[in-house]
Write an enzyme that holds these catalytic residues in place. Sequence first.
Site, short mmCIF file in Angstrom:
data_model
loop_
_atom_site.label_atom_id
_atom_site.label_comp_id
_atom_site.label_asym_id
_atom_site.label_seq_id
_atom_site.Cartn_x
_atom_site.Cartn_y
_atom_site.Cartn_z
N CYS B 80 0.82 -1.23 0.00
CA CYS B 80 0.00 0.00 0.00
C CYS B 80 0.85 1.27 0.00
O CYS B 80 0.31 2.36 -0.16
CB CYS B 80 -0.93 -0.01 1.20
N CYS B 197 -13.75 0.24 6.85
CA CYS B 197 -12.73 -0.42 6.02
C CYS B 197 -12.60 0.32 4.70
O CYS B 197 -13.61 0.65 4.07
CB CYS B 197 -13.13 -1.86 5.71
N SER B 198 -11.36 0.55 4.26
CA SER B 198 -11.19 1.13 2.93
C SER B 198 -11.66 0.10 1.91
O SER B 198 -11.52 -1.10 2.11
CB SER B 198 -9.74 1.52 2.68
N HIS B 326 -8.86 3.03 -2.18
CA HIS B 326 -7.50 2.55 -1.90
C HIS B 326 -7.03 1.56 -2.96
O HIS B 326 -6.89 0.37 -2.70
CB HIS B 326 -7.49 1.93 -0.50
#
Lengths: 154, 377
Positions: B80, B197-198, B326
């Site tokens: 990420c 939560c993304s 994301h």
Amino acid sequence: MNAAAETTKGQSEDIRPLSAGQFIAAPTPGERARLRGARCRACGETFFPPRRYCAACTSGEMEDIELPSSGSVESFTIVHQQLPGSAMIPPYAIVNVRLGAGPVVQTVLREGHEMLELDDDVALVVETVLNEDSHSYVAFIARRLAGGSKEEGK
Amino acid sequence: MRDVVVLGAGLHRFGRFPDKSLPDLGREAIENALDDSGVPFKDIEVAYVGRVLAGMGAGLSVVSEMGRTGIPVINIEMACGSSTSAFREAYLSVATGVYDTALVVGFEKMQRGLIQIADQKSYQTVMGLAVMPASYALQARRYMADHGATAEMFGQVSVKSHRNGALNPYAQYQTAVTLDDVMNSRSIADPVTLLQCSPTTDGAAAVVICAASKAAQYKSGRLAHVAGWATGSGKYEPTGDSAEGEADTGEIGRLVAMAWERAGLGPEDVDVTQVHDAFAPGEIFSIEGLGLVPVGEGAQAVWDGRTEIDGDIPVNTDGGLLSRGHPIGATGCAMVTEIVRQLTGEAGPRQVKGGDAHVGLIQNAGIGGMNILVLTS
């Protein structure tokens, strides 16, 4: 990996650790987990799983140690979503267990997770977690210690 | 080291685009960044690409959409945090004088559902431990006990993020949600609920950087400069070194101190911040680790609205990972893009401090490490 969901006690022919090298002696389902840790001879830091070089001081002078088979719950979470490929059926708890002055180990707690509280004492025991290809795969899981929790004291 | 400026930045909207290829996504982000910078692609001397899930050599397949000029195209992966790693490498290549202009690109296309962080046959997966939100949830539960925070305080992070996302035309989610919506969404890893939560996301982001001494030929006016940076990989902290139950902010704190030293600035100077809120508790842990609030006071700071656009420590003004989305390889460049917009007074309805923002801080984490960036204008 359909067999992953089968966690019942199968009639498997042999017992294998799900992760090789975690145990200091052959694991027996239902008994206390005798976990193999590593201690750095140079700085004294302990690790699980064992490692060849110390993460803290980089020394290669490591020795095997047997870790305590109980500890206290440093934190936990109740998992409600199925992880693809996992043998664990939600809801179950993931627990971080601090083994005395030793390392924190992570595992699951399947029974009684709804009564779990921070700092509860838990035992690490050997359980069959997966039956596949006529093998029983065992791992260590956490189990609440009877008499060690707040509810049972009431 | 030479002074380096960010000349331009741009995104392909984050969301779900099953009919678009990676080159489609990446090309649009690069076009937007080049347009913003005034730099023609033929002047780009090197490209650094952050990406995770795409196959071998994916960077070239995207960058070459703009032309085949023979430049090096360097693929970088740090989960990420991939495209802030790409940004850091591009910055160093320009700051040390190897190149004058560099392109940074991040892109990703993702499947729905829990992100697979371990092999399907691995111990971590079979045991049900490789659950990404669980790591945040474990930290969150301990934090609640140690600091008297409530689950609603974590939920409020998501309320704020969605409100900001509604102001961002590039965000995956552009609809505000209530605290009840967040708390009543289904539990994933208690206390983290679905709306904390993304999402998984398709998207791309690109940034053009340039030696400050060469910038005038492309663009004039207020520019964002790279003032500080730090990267690390999770230093092991011996058991006895932190008090039991202490919030684990060691790695962020270690790295941000390095970034402040390079920048000659400190947390009191920050006008606007981007943090890695892959799950809602992340914003709280990050603002504490970065020193923007004392350890243990982050949840209350969020609850009191201090991290809102009009708060004193605005965080994730574009919706963050939770609402902007994301697409793991693209997230870092999107963070840089928002900070650049804020520092050049171009953030529109999301603008902090009436356009008088001059110091921006970025924290982007991935499996394998963390990047801190400090930009100034």
